[in-house]
Write a protein that holds these residues in place. Structure first.
Motif, PDB file in Angstrom:
ATOM      1  N   TYR A  56      -6.346   0.135   0.538  1.00 35.11           N
ATOM      2  CA  TYR A  56      -6.420  -1.162  -0.134  1.00 35.11           C
ATOM      3  C   TYR A  56      -7.675  -1.197  -1.008  1.00 35.11           C
ATOM      4  O   TYR A  56      -8.794  -1.184  -0.499  1.00 35.11           O
ATOM      5  N   SER A  58     -10.255  -2.986  -3.044  1.00 32.42           N
ATOM      6  CA  SER A  58     -10.838  -4.306  -3.259  1.00 32.42           C
ATOM      7  C   SER A  58     -11.741  -4.286  -4.484  1.00 32.42           C
ATOM      8  O   SER A  58     -12.657  -3.468  -4.567  1.00 32.42           O
ATOM      9  N   THR A 108      -1.095  -9.777   0.449  1.00 32.28           N
ATOM     10  CA  THR A 108      -0.587  -9.084  -0.738  1.00 32.28           C
ATOM     11  C   THR A 108      -0.794  -7.578  -0.560  1.00 32.28           C
ATOM     12  O   THR A 108      -1.517  -7.142   0.327  1.00 32.28           O
ATOM     13  N   LYS A 109      -0.152  -6.787  -1.416  1.00 30.29           N
ATOM     14  CA  LYS A 109      -0.237  -5.336  -1.300  1.00 30.29           C
ATOM     15  C   LYS A 109      -0.433  -4.704  -2.672  1.00 30.29           C
ATOM     16  O   LYS A 109      -0.149  -5.314  -3.699  1.00 30.29           O
ATOM     17  N   GLU A 110      -0.934  -3.462  -2.619  1.00 35.37           N
ATOM     18  CA  GLU A 110      -1.047  -2.590  -3.789  1.00 35.37           C
ATOM     19  C   GLU A 110      -1.776  -3.283  -4.945  1.00 35.37           C
ATOM     20  O   GLU A 110      -2.861  -3.809  -4.763  1.00 35.37           O
ATOM     21  N   HIS A 111      -1.156  -3.281  -6.160  1.00 35.50           N
ATOM     22  CA  HIS A 111      -1.859  -3.822  -7.328  1.00 35.50           C
ATOM     23  C   HIS A 111      -2.041  -5.331  -7.235  1.00 35.50           C
ATOM     24  O   HIS A 111      -2.965  -5.877  -7.840  1.00 35.50           O
ATOM     25  N   PHE A 112      -1.163  -6.018  -6.474  1.00 38.23           N
ATOM     26  CA  PHE A 112      -1.340  -7.463  -6.302  1.00 38.23           C
ATOM     27  C   PHE A 112      -2.626  -7.751  -5.522  1.00 38.23           C
ATOM     28  O   PHE A 112      -3.345  -8.707  -5.819  1.00 38.23           O
ATOM     29  N   ALA A 114      -5.288  -5.787  -5.491  1.00 39.39           N
ATOM     30  CA  ALA A 114      -6.407  -5.478  -6.400  1.00 39.39           C
ATOM     31  C   ALA A 114      -6.646  -6.626  -7.377  1.00 39.39           C
ATOM     32  O   ALA A 114      -7.793  -7.013  -7.632  1.00 39.39           O
ATOM     33  N   ILE A 115      -5.556  -7.181  -7.934  1.00 39.01           N
ATOM     34  CA  ILE A 115      -5.690  -8.289  -8.898  1.00 39.01           C
ATOM     35  C   ILE A 115      -6.255  -9.522  -8.208  1.00 39.01           C
ATOM     36  O   ILE A 115      -7.135 -10.209  -8.752  1.00 39.01           O
TER      37      ILE A 115
END
Length: 345
Positions: A56, A58, A108-112, A114-115
């Motif tokens: 993940y 961050s 949330t996961k992955e690019h969500f 990170a955003i």
């Protein structure tokens, strides 16, 4: 056994070098830069624990770094609290905010993910920048005290601060090592490899992700606290997204998901940056392409590339041993003399 001895020898050598380094140089600027590099390493270890071992990424890491720094600054400068009590309180504040943010972010996961953390990091920066009454706004906080002495130990001098921050760095490395090689560490890696499979095995993924997220914020807050007491002045820029990208760059160059990566990447990037200072703004014309080539050809970083080379070397040695054993067996069969039958007269 030999590999373990060699590893211990290398680690002991680096620790010994770090301990005697202040006596090897009289350049106070070099000591100052290396001390700052130690602080960044602590923050990178927190980022590595979350991104490298759990998967993940961050982008709010600089925000938690700033929370730790500003918590110490506010508690010591405005509240007048004892330094070590403020030190501990700042870490607790950072972890509590990390827990609250993680409860939402980890849904949330992955690019969500990170955003979302990118937005959280920017909100933290805006709060610091605009809340003039609490944080001092663009003026920042001035006059943050150095760490209070402990018994006969005083931390007024740069050399003593160097050793204090080195102590916390070694403590961080030890903690991360124990975490990674524990059952929790294996659980984090299982989540990184396949979260759905980890769930089917009965692993409480949300609980473990929240645990590692809070640990990541703890190390970021610790780095922020040490930074504030070392520099003694902080401004909103320490919480800006560029700090997160710098920490991520240190991690990617050194080797994400490795224990030595944060140290190697931070030292290398800091050294190259300082070596190219004479180019001023043009240094990125050299530094940028070098970094790009490194990421392209060594996506797992320098330490990751070393591990891959070591595995390939061991595999080649094993194959050569098998081939040699097979050839020796064929040679032995070819030279064996069959028993002669004795003819009766």
């Amino acid at each position: 056994m030999a590999a373990l001895v060699n590893r211990r020898t290398v680690i002991s050598g680096f620790i010994l070098l770090a301990l005697v380094f202040p006596f090897l140089t009289k350049n106070s600027y070099v000591l100052h830069i290396l001390t700052l590099a130690f602080i960044w390493m602590i923050a990178v270890y927190g980022l590595n624990l979350l991104a490298g071992y759990t998967g993940y990424l961050s982008l709010a890491h600089a925000g938690f770094f700033a929370i730790g720094a500003y918590s110490l600054g506010i508690l010591t400068v405005k509240v007048g609290m004892n330094y070590w009590l403020a030190f501990l309180s700042s870490l607790i504040i950072t972890c509590i905010l990390g827990l609250l943010i993680g409860l939402i972010a980890l849904r949330t996961k992955e690019h969500f993910f990170a955003i979302y953390t990118l937005c959280v990091g920017y909100i933290i920066y805006l709060v610091i920048d605009k809340w003039d009454g609490l944080t001092g706004g663009v003026r920042g906080l001035i006059g943050i005290p150095v760490p209070a002495g402990v018994g006969p130990l005083s931390f007024e001098e740069p050399q003593s601060q160097y050793y204090l921050i080195l102590f916390f760095l070694l403590l961080t490395v030890l903690m991360v090592y124990r975490i990674v090689h524990s059952l929790s560490g294996r659980t984090f890696i299982a989540i990184r490899n396949s979260e759905e499979l980890a769930k089917t095995l009965g692993i409480a993924t949300m609980k473990n992700k929240l645990m590692v997220f809070v640990l990541s914020t703890l190390f970021a807050g610790l780095a922020g606290v040490l930074y504030a007491s070392f520099i003694r002045f902080i401004g909103p820029d320490i919480g800006y997204i560029t700090i997160t990208f710098d920490l991520l760059m240190y991690l990617l160059v050194g080797g994400i998901g490795t224990l030595a990566g944060p140290i190697v990447g931070t030292i290398l990037i800091v050294w190259v940056s300082q070596s190219l200072q004479f180019l001023q703004d043009f240094r990125m014309l050299i530094f940028g392409p070098l970094l790009t080539l490194l990421i392209i050809f060594y996506p797992r970083g320098i330490i990751g590339a070393f591990y891959e080379w070591k595995i390939k070397r061991q595999e080649k040695k094993r194959m050569r041993a098998l081939i040699k054993k097979h050839k020796d067996a064929e040679f032995s069969d070819a030279n064996s003399v069959p028993d002669k039958k004795v003819k009766e007269g």
